[in-house]
Design a protein around this motif. Structure first.
Motif, PDB file in Angstrom:
ATOM      1  N   ARG A  87       0.814  -1.215   0.000  1.00 43.70           N
ATOM      2  CA  ARG A  87       0.000   0.000   0.000  1.00 43.70           C
ATOM      3  C   ARG A  87       0.849   1.267   0.000  1.00 43.70           C
ATOM      4  NH1 ARG A  87      -3.605   0.423   4.907  1.00 43.70           N
ATOM      5  NH2 ARG A  87      -3.830  -1.741   4.355  1.00 43.70           N
ATOM      6  N   TYR A  88       1.898   1.301   0.822  1.00 42.88           N
ATOM      7  CA  TYR A  88       2.705   2.511   0.978  1.00 42.88           C
ATOM      8  C   TYR A  88       4.050   2.424   0.248  1.00 42.88           C
ATOM      9  CZ  TYR A  88      -0.638   3.687   4.578  1.00 42.88           C
ATOM     10  OH  TYR A  88      -1.791   3.978   5.246  1.00 42.88           O
ATOM     11  N   GLY A  89       4.356   1.282  -0.367  1.00 45.88           N
ATOM     12  CA  GLY A  89       5.616   1.125  -1.056  1.00 45.88           C
ATOM     13  C   GLY A  89       6.788   0.893  -0.123  1.00 45.88           C
ATOM     14  N   PHE A  90       6.488   0.701   1.126  1.00 46.00           N
ATOM     15  CA  PHE A  90       7.504   0.563   2.163  1.00 46.00           C
ATOM     16  C   PHE A  90       6.854  -0.213   3.290  1.00 46.00           C
ATOM     17  CE2 PHE A  90      10.880   2.941   4.608  1.00 46.00           C
ATOM     18  CZ  PHE A  90      11.900   2.648   3.726  1.00 46.00           C
ATOM     19  N   PRO A  91       7.518  -1.176   3.924  1.00 45.96           N
ATOM     20  CA  PRO A  91       6.877  -1.849   5.062  1.00 45.96           C
ATOM     21  C   PRO A  91       6.436  -0.828   6.117  1.00 45.96           C
ATOM     22  CG  PRO A  91       8.871  -3.007   4.437  1.00 45.96           C
ATOM     23  CD  PRO A  91       8.838  -1.736   3.643  1.00 45.96           C
ATOM     24  N   THR A  92       5.180  -0.885   6.515  1.00 40.92           N
ATOM     25  CA  THR A  92       4.600   0.115   7.399  1.00 40.92           C
ATOM     26  C   THR A  92       3.874  -0.574   8.552  1.00 40.92           C
ATOM     27  OG1 THR A  92       4.292   1.559   5.491  1.00 40.92           O
ATOM     28  CG2 THR A  92       3.044   2.111   7.463  1.00 40.92           C
ATOM     29  N   PHE A  93       4.047  -0.003   9.751  1.00 39.73           N
ATOM     30  CA  PHE A  93       3.428  -0.561  10.949  1.00 39.73           C
ATOM     31  C   PHE A  93       2.733   0.541  11.727  1.00 39.73           C
ATOM     32  CE2 PHE A  93       7.146  -3.041   9.882  1.00 39.73           C
ATOM     33  CZ  PHE A  93       6.629  -4.320   9.846  1.00 39.73           C
TER      34      PHE A  93
END
Length: 132
Positions: free
Chosen positions: A24-30
């Motif tokens: 979704r964000y193009g980067f692992p997101t938490f």
């Protein structure tokens, strides 16, 4: 019910910030406080006596605060380097600089407080700051 659904139901944390694969964000997101233990922010690394050491950002944490989206970048703990310490010469230079911040340009007296940069003089020499 998945862990994420239970998290949303229990705490109200939004599932929109959970994207461990980065689709979704193009980067692992938490979400805030839910990053894996092997990842840390700069502040967390600093508290452990570490620094990123030139490694790239590997993930991010997102959260909302007062209608704004906030971000904190995450680094791998295993690739972090120890914090550098100042040399004795650097420490001496810092001590001289801090002393200069406490010394008034007008009267030359070293004060127990830092001279306000806006005034450029101690509170006694500053107009309206007191009497001599």
């Amino acid at each position: 019910m998945t862990d994420l659904d239970a998290l949303t139901a229990r705490t109200g944390i939004r599932a929109e910030f959970y994207d461990p694969l980065g689709t979704r964000y193009g980067f692992p997101t938490f979400p805030y406080h839910y990053a894996p233990d092997n990842l840390a922010t700069r502040r967390q690394l600093r508290a452990d006596g570490l620094r990123p050491g030139g490694q790239p950002v590997v993930a991010q944490m997102l959260w909302r605060h007062r209608q704004q989206r906030r971000v904190a970048y995450l680094y791998r703990r295993d690739l972090a380097a120890p914090k550098r310490t100042a040399t004795p010469a650097q420490r001496a230079l810092i001590a001289r600089m801090l002393l200069a911040r406490r010394t008034c340009r007008h009267c030359g007296i070293t004060r127990p407080y830092y001279i306000p940069r806006s005034a450029g003089a101690c509170l006694i020499c500053e107009p309206g700051g007191g009497t001599r």
